[in-house]
Design a protein around this motif. Structure first.
Motif, short mmCIF file in Angstrom:
data_model
loop_
_atom_site.label_atom_id
_atom_site.label_comp_id
_atom_site.label_asym_id
_atom_site.label_seq_id
_atom_site.Cartn_x
_atom_site.Cartn_y
_atom_site.Cartn_z
N ASP A 94 0.76 -1.51 0.33
CA ASP A 94 -0.36 0.00 0.37
C ASP A 94 0.94 1.46 -0.48
N GLY A 95 2.25 0.98 -0.27
CA GLY A 95 3.27 1.94 -0.02
C GLY A 95 3.28 2.55 1.27
N THR A 96 3.38 2.04 2.06
CA THR A 96 3.50 2.25 3.23
C THR A 96 5.62 1.54 3.03
N ARG A 97 6.23 2.39 4.16
CA ARG A 97 7.55 1.78 4.18
C ARG A 97 8.05 1.65 5.77
N LYS A 98 8.64 0.83 5.75
CA LYS A 98 9.37 0.70 7.59
C LYS A 98 10.99 -0.08 7.44
N TRP A 99 11.31 1.51 8.42
CA TRP A 99 12.55 1.11 8.10
C TRP A 99 13.04 0.29 9.63
N VAL A 100 14.22 -0.60 10.06
CA VAL A 100 14.47 -1.19 11.28
C VAL A 100 15.62 -0.48 11.51
N PHE A 101 16.33 0.53 12.28
CA PHE A 101 17.64 0.89 12.74
C PHE A 101 18.72 -0.24 14.01
N GLU A 102 19.66 -0.04 13.53
CA GLU A 102 20.35 -0.57 14.48
C GLU A 102 21.05 0.64 15.02
N VAL A 103 20.27 1.08 16.85
CA VAL A 103 21.18 2.49 17.21
C VAL A 103 22.60 1.86 18.46
N ALA A 104 22.66 2.26 18.49
CA ALA A 104 24.10 2.34 19.78
C ALA A 104 23.75 1.27 20.42
N LEU A 108 17.13 -2.64 18.61
CA LEU A 108 16.55 -2.38 16.65
C LEU A 108 15.48 -1.37 17.18
N VAL A 109 15.34 -0.47 15.97
CA VAL A 109 14.54 0.42 16.53
C VAL A 109 13.38 0.50 15.29
N GLU A 110 12.33 0.76 15.28
CA GLU A 110 11.75 0.82 13.82
C GLU A 110 10.54 2.34 13.53
N THR A 111 10.83 2.44 12.20
CA THR A 111 10.89 3.99 11.83
C THR A 111 9.37 3.46 10.37
N VAL A 112 8.32 4.44 10.88
CA VAL A 112 7.25 3.81 9.59
C VAL A 112 7.35 6.04 8.84
N LEU A 113 7.02 5.20 7.73
CA LEU A 113 6.83 6.62 6.66
C LEU A 113 5.81 6.05 5.69
N ILE A 114 4.34 6.87 5.81
CA ILE A 114 2.93 6.64 4.80
C ILE A 114 3.05 7.70 3.80
N PRO A 115 2.43 7.00 3.05
CA PRO A 115 2.50 8.55 2.54
C PRO A 115 0.34 8.19 1.97
N ALA A 116 0.29 9.42 1.09
CA ALA A 116 -1.17 9.30 1.29
C ALA A 116 -1.40 9.15 -0.33
N GLU A 117 -2.59 8.11 -0.14
CA GLU A 117 -3.49 7.96 -0.60
C GLU A 117 -3.44 7.84 -2.33
N ASP A 118 -3.63 9.05 -2.66
CA ASP A 118 -3.38 9.88 -3.94
C ASP A 118 -2.81 9.58 -4.52
N GLY A 119 -1.08 8.89 -3.98
CA GLY A 119 -0.30 8.43 -4.57
C GLY A 119 0.76 9.91 -5.30
N LYS A 120 0.74 10.73 -4.98
CA LYS A 120 1.28 11.56 -5.52
C LYS A 120 2.85 11.99 -5.08
N GLN A 121 3.92 12.21 -6.02
CA GLN A 121 5.21 11.79 -5.78
C GLN A 121 5.30 12.94 -5.18
N PHE A 122 4.83 14.34 -4.43
CA PHE A 122 5.68 15.09 -3.70
C PHE A 122 4.32 15.79 -2.81
N GLY A 123 2.93 14.45 -3.11
CA GLY A 123 1.92 14.66 -1.63
C GLY A 123 2.20 14.34 -0.79
N ARG A 124 0.90 14.17 0.30
CA ARG A 124 1.41 13.80 2.40
C ARG A 124 2.06 12.53 2.06
#
Length: 397
Positions: A94-104, A108-124
């Motif tokens: 669905d376009g969501t991205r998840k990163w798993v980071f290794e910290v000092a 491990l910690v996680e971060t998630v990016l959720i794009p707007a449903e319109d799918g525009k390159q510069f959308g929310r």
């Protein structure tokens, strides 16, 4: 289409690759100015370098073309720009991205990016950022809390999550054509942000700084379970949007779902929220967002909805209903769609703006309440949770 897991090569060494150099990532403009003065340079260099790091994603000082060769060499010998190490990343269908980071320390910690449903390159594009390794709280419906708590994240580890998310859109773009893609940030990932106050506020200040990410103050949101004293500090120290993880309309139920309520009950929490909206600062926040996870038969009845109306009647707020995202051995179930809509109808009829969050990223365990890293648990909460699961399973045999 299945979720795509993309391995990322990382060095065998520890995640701290600074090799004794000063990591400039996460430093405020004032801290950077002081650093340059220590190098015998003018303070205005801080602004120049901030733009290179945050607006163009440049970590190589020799690519910072408005710096002299001498200064480039000086920085290369004394400093670095090192974000947390990406262990792997996943892209949802669905376009969501998840990163798993290794910290000092190797956690491990996680971060998630959720794009707007319109799918525009510069959308929310909304990024959900973690503030702690694990979580110091133990909300009963949240899988993140079941892994326990290890430590707070540093400012570089917090802002580094945003830096990496933006960089993922810049990799094949010429430096002079790069621009930030993340439009909104929510401090709603792993951890309770107000229990890691100074690094979180420092990171949000960089998010707002025009020389860094330049986000609007209405597009940076801090979510808290209700650390009341720090809510008053936040009103004085920075102007960002506030969200409250409420999840129950009365103290008895909230004590069960959100145990911090036993220390800071609803009356104190609502008063602190009102202060945040109507504080002495002339910037005046317009409202707070109330987050309310929908648990079948637990907090989703019409009676609960009417209680919520009464609780929030004098607090300018909008309400975000969140369908529960199950995790293994969770003691709750998601409310039905009909029940959620009936609950929302009562709130709407009472004059509240009420939205129902669309679940995104659950195919990669990136939905709300599903972020789980790898934590050297100092609280033994993870072990206790596993013991309780085993007991329940044995009782069912």
């Amino acid at each position: 289409m299945n979720a795509q897991k993309i391995p990322v090569f990382t060095p065998n060494s520890t995640t701290d690759d600074t090799q004794g150099k000063t990591n400039l990532l996460g430093m405020s403009k004032r801290e950077l100015a002081a650093f340059f003065e220590q190098l015998g340079e003018k303070a205005f260099r801080a602004t120049q370098v901030m733009k290179w790091i945050y607006q163009f994603g440049v970590t190589d000082f020799y690519q910072m073309t408005n710096l002299s060769k001498k200064l480039q060499e000086k920085l290369a010998n004394a400093a670095c720009v090192v974000p947390p190490v990406v262990k792997f990343k996943q892209f949802s269908e669905d376009g969501t991205r998840k990163w798993v980071f290794e910290v000092a320390g190797g956690s491990l910690v996680e971060t998630v990016l959720i794009p707007a449903e319109d799918g525009k390159q510069f959308g929310r594009k909304t990024l959900c950022i973690s503030s702690q390794v694990g979580c110091a709280l133990d909300c009963s419906f949240c899988s993140t809390g079941k892994q326990g708590f290890e430590r707070d994240l540093s400012a570089s580890e917090i802002i580094g999550q945003l830096w990496v998310a933006n960089q993922s859109y810049m990799e094949d773009v010429p430096v002079n054509e790069r621009q930030n893609h993340v439009t909104n940030v929510v401090m709603m990932g792993m951890g309770e942000p107000l229990l890691n106050y100074e690094p979180v506020v420092a990171s949000m200040s960089l998010m707002l700084d025009d020389n860094a990410f330049g986000l609007s103050k209405r597009r940076v949101t801090l979510s808290t379970s209700g650390i009341v004293p720090k809510m008053y500090d936040l009103a004085k120290d920075i102007d960002v949007a506030l969200a409250i993880s409420l999840h129950a309309p009365n103290d008895k139920l909230r004590d069960e779902l959100v145990p911090i309520n036993k220390k800071y009950p609803l009356a104190e929490l609502i008063q602190a929220a009102k202060h945040y909206v109507y504080d002495e600062n002339p910037r005046h926040k317009k409202h707070v967002t109330i987050e309310y996870v929908m648990l079948a038969g637990v907090n989703d009845t019409d009676t609960h909805a009417h209680e919520l109306v009464a609780l929030l009647q004098d607090l300018p707020s909008k309400i975000n209903l969140i369908p529960f995202n199950p995790f293994p051995h969770a003691p709750y179930a998601r409310s039905s769609n009909n029940r959620i809509h009936a609950f929302a109808a009562i709130l709407n009829q009472a004059g509240f703006v009420c939205t129902i969050r669309q679940t995104r990223g659950d195919d990669i365990d990136a939905a709300c309440g599903q972020l789980v890293g790898q934590v050297a648990d100092r609280t033994r909460r993870s072990a206790k949770w596993q013991e309780s699961v085993a007991k329940r399973q044995n009782a069912q045999l």
